[in-house]
Write an enzyme that holds these catalytic residues in place. Structure first.
Site, short mmCIF file in Angstrom:
data_model
loop_
_atom_site.label_atom_id
_atom_site.label_comp_id
_atom_site.label_asym_id
_atom_site.label_seq_id
_atom_site.Cartn_x
_atom_site.Cartn_y
_atom_site.Cartn_z
N PRO A 12 82.70 30.80 7.56
CA PRO A 12 82.10 29.60 8.15
C PRO A 12 80.67 29.33 7.70
CG PRO A 12 81.85 31.43 9.66
CD PRO A 12 82.54 31.98 8.43
N ASP A 13 80.30 29.80 6.51
CA ASP A 13 78.90 29.77 6.08
C ASP A 13 78.26 28.39 6.20
OD1 ASP A 13 80.52 31.84 4.88
OD2 ASP A 13 78.73 32.47 3.79
N HIS A 14 78.91 27.37 5.63
CA HIS A 14 78.32 26.03 5.65
C HIS A 14 78.23 25.48 7.06
CE1 HIS A 14 79.84 26.37 1.47
NE2 HIS A 14 78.77 25.66 1.17
#
Length: 807
Positions: free
Chosen positions: A556-558
């Site tokens: 879920p980085d962004h």
């Protein structure tokens, strides 16, 4: 909570409801407005309950003049209004954005629609699965040569809500600084294209092993972040840094065939995965999952178990930290659900009350707002045409994709974002295959920022950083827990210098709970949150690691970075002109769990003995026909979603499927699903994907052709909305496409496209202008290595070599 002064009217449906829920979590008074019989979205009882928790409920008939008048009376004293009307609905009800703004010229009107308010596809309809196809997600998911695989439910929807929440708060800041309202046009399609895992955005470590355009047949993602079977399940290992690989090499017994230093580099290991992965698999095969996690962690190897949904629900970490709570989410409906993903000053901004019943708070229609809040943010009046966040300053210590995205959102909308780096610990996002220079990921993630080279671990470096804090608004970081504190930069310490400072900190699993010390990257977060087990091809052997299909995504980085930006901006709003700053913490795992809320809640409330929870794959429960269907051509596919009986009759009319009277019932269609979808697939296989999309959308059935990343640049809706601009950088061989904006605003200008800084590029400029340092003082600290301007700086000592760009 920081948004407690805001009143928000929420007239949205579906994924757009997440926007109001996020604002409500952060303290806003959100009034959910439904028709007298309740929203049609209430058919999805669990999903509706989660998207509308913490809101008040008012029932208003917007098709009646008296109801519209009541709405406009509420709008006259509101700050933000969220709506997702179709174009036809807005016109018929005389509730267009212009009409709503006329009721309150200072109102921020946020339109959240499937494809946006303009463009040739503005009247088309979508579900989150349709958005996954149109938004480039589907083309990267699934086993090579097989049917592409939809991502688990929830992750696309939350992406839309987070983007809308950021856009709404940016517009609100503009309103407070000018007195004028704003219309914000949020396209769910664009939110997915630019926010979920953008093909033309920061890619992080995934760029080392994948092609930019994802050829036909899906990438072979199994070796990007490998999953290995063990005695009682699966584990995932994420080897990025050289030190991590060398620890794994030692654990393997230092096999001679991998002793060559070239295997320190990710591409070399990826190329040799057919020989390396069997060695790791043999090491893990007979050992228990928890034992492997413990030893791997002790060795400094990023490793995580692949948890099922049941295991997530029972996890001591998620239940012990309050990420998951047992609660009443609707009248007489209890479940275990995510509470919220943000901590504000140590308090979770999460679930406080269940979703309202229709009209439960109708007294708000006749009750005047008690006090008109002071909207002074302590910022100067905004000059005409200036970006809304002008005058804010962020000291950006963030790294990799999460850190890049959080700071970029602020920089894009006018904040002075100073990227602080130490040459001894370069940002991993700078890594390039040849070392040094610039890559597209860094250029995308750090556009519009300035670069300061500074050794924070030295006494003089810490002193200079504290001097910058005294005249800044935000400090952002995403190191492992405790790092800021060990540097002497906790919120409490920095607040002594500047009481108005907002400090936002993030790590994979947060600073609380038994997993707080685990090393974390997106792939490990996905495995630990149940996302990997849900993102699995259900037609493949469940015991084979290749069945897991989340390896080619950066999640879920962004979206976690964007969610943290929402919380940080809320904290700036909440401190007002005279208030204190806040400590913000966003565990990235909590963002992923929040997205899976409806799935977790449904499974937690199922009957005892109902069996093991498993992935849905492309066979979505509760709707039929729906899924991924073959089209004419080489590896061409489309997604079709039949939401209700009306959709079914329209689909049958244009495809020739039998519209038997009994099939006008969802339960009967589900019972005969295999038969219906086999016949539908035979029809789609004879037509091009674009033709299917146009044919079904013309009769109101959600459908979309699968779009590959390069095709986004020529997509007619994205072209019409000018969704991509061109970003140039002097160190890149050619300009690159880049996201033009977070949303279309009525008066807020598009972001500038200043190139990302090279390491320490603006060190002298920042020291001279902000710290009032003299040239000789700067020279002395450069010589000492405290300040780190670019290598070509004349005062740089010969011993200070250029940054290699590797972790």
């Amino acid at each position: 909570m920081p948004l407690s002064a805001l009143r928000v009217l929420d007239l949205t449906e579906g994924a757009a409801e997440w926007c109001g829920r996020i604002l409500a979590d952060l303290g806003a008074e959100v009034i959910r407005i439904e028709p007298p019989g309740g929203s049609p979205g209430r058919r999805d009882q669990v999903g509706f309950a989660l998207r509308n928790a913490n809101k008040a409920g008012v029932a208003v008939d917007l098709d009646d003049p008296a109801g519209r008048s009541a709405l406009l009376d509420l709008a006259a004293d509101a700050d933000i209004l969220l709506e997702s009307f179709t174009h036809a609905q807005a016109q018929a009800r005389a509730l267009t954005p212009a009409a709503l703004s006329s009721a309150n010229p200072a109102l921020v009107v946020v339109s959240i629609t499937d494809f946006g308010r303009t463009g040739p596809h503005r009247d088309r309809v979508a579900t989150e699965d349709v958005l996954a196809a149109a938004g480039g997600v589907l083309s990267r998911s699934g086993l090579p040569g097989g049917t592409p695989l939809l991502p688990p439910r929830g992750v696309v929807s939350l992406t839309v809500g987070v983007h809308a929440a950021w856009a709404a708060l940016v517009a609100y800041v503009k309103r407070t600084r000018t007195g004028a309202g704003e219309h914000v046009d949020v396209s769910a399609l664009e939110a997915v294209v630019h926010g979920f895992d953008p093909g033309f955005g920061s890619q992080g470590s995934a760029a080392a092993g994948r092609s930019e355009d994802f050829p036909r047949g899906r990438p072979d993602a199994a070796n990007f972040y490998p999953i290995y079977p063990c005695a009682d399940g699966h584990v995932r290992v994420c080897l990025l840094a050289t030190r991590q690989w060398r620890a794994m090499f030692s654990w393997l017994g230092e096999p001679p065939e991998f002793a060559d230093p070239r295997y320190d580099a990710i591409p070399a290991r990826f190329a040799a995965s057919d020989r390396l992965n069997p060695l790791i698999a043999a090491l893990f095969a007979d050992r228990a999952r928890d034992e492997l996690i413990a030893e791997g962690t002790a060795r400094g190897i990023p490793i995580a178990g692949v948890l099922s949904v049941d295991e997530v629900l029972a996890s001591d970490h998620f239940t012990g930290t309050g990420t998951l709570v047992a609660a009443e989410i609707a009248e007489e409906l209890r479940a275990t659900v995510p509470s919220g993903y943000t901590f504000v000053d140590g308090v979770r901004a999460g679930l406080r009350r269940r979703a309202p019943e229709p009209g439960e708070h109708n007294h708000l229609l006749t009750t005047a707002r008690s006090t008109r809040p002071d909207h002074d943010l302590g910022l100067a009046a905004l000059p005409s045409g200036a970006p809304p966040l002008s005058g804010l300053r962020m000291l950006d210590l963030g790294v990799i994709v999460f850190g890049a995205e959080l700071g970029r959102l602020f920089a894009d909308y006018g904040a002075d974002v100073i990227k602080v780096e130490n040459s001894a610990f370069p940002d991993g996002l700078r890594q390039t295959r040849k070392g040094g220079g610039m890559n597209a990921s860094f250029a995308w993630g750090h556009r519009n920022k300035r670069g300061l080279g500074l050794d924070l671990r030295s006494a003089d470096g810490a002193r200079l950083f504290r001097e910058l804090v005294a005249d800044s608004d935000i400090v952002s970081a995403n190191f492992k827990p405790g790092t800021l504190e060990s540097l002497g930069f906790s919120h409490a310490e920095l607040a002594r210098i500047n009481p108005r400072i907002v400090v936002t900190d993030s790590s994979a699993f947060g600073s609380r709970g038994p997993w707080r010390s685990r090393m974390g990257y997106g792939p490990l977060v996905r495995a630990s949150c149940g996302l990997s087990s849900l993102w699995r091809d259900i037609d493949a052997d469940p015991h084979q690691p290749s069945a897991f299909c989340d390896g080619s995504t950066v999640y879920p980085d962004h979206i976690a970075g964007h969610a943290a930006a929402v919380a940080a901006l809320a904290a700036v709003i909440g401190r007002g002109a005279t208030g204190a700053g806040h400590a913000i913490e966003v565990p990235q795992a909590d963002v992923a769990v929040y997205a899976l809320g409806p799935t977790l809640a449904s499974h937690s409330s199922r009957a005892p003995g109902a069996g093991r929870i498993d992935a849905e794959g492309n066979r979505r429960t509760g709707v039929a026909p729906a899924g991924v269907f073959p089209c004419a051509g080489d590896d061409e596919w489309c997604v079709i979603s039949v939401r209700d009986d009306d959709d079914w009759q329209a689909l049958a009319a244009v495809t020739g499927l039998p519209d038997d009277p009994e099939l006008r019932d969802a339960a009967e269609r589900s019972a005969r699903r295999a038969e219906i979808e086999e016949r539908l697939a035979a029809w789609t296989a004879g037509h091009e994907a674009a033709h299917i999309e146009e044919t079904l959308q013309a009769v109101g059935v959600p459908a979309a052709a699968m779009v590959r990343l390069p095709e986004e640049l020529t997509h007619p809706q994205l072209l019409a909305r000018d969704s991509f601009h061109t970003l140039a950088h002097p160190l890149l061989s050619r300009p690159i496409p880049t996201a033009a904006r977070i949303a279309a605003f009525s008066t807020i200008p598009d972001p500038a496209l200043r190139p990302a800084p090279t390491p320490g590029q603006h060190t002298r400029e920042i020291c001279a202008s902000l710290l009032r340092m003299k040239p000789d003082e700067i020279d002395g600290l450069v010589t000492a290595g405290v300040l780190q301007p670019p290598p070509e700086d004349p005062a740089t000592a010969p011993t200070h070599a250029p940054i290699a760009g590797q972790q």
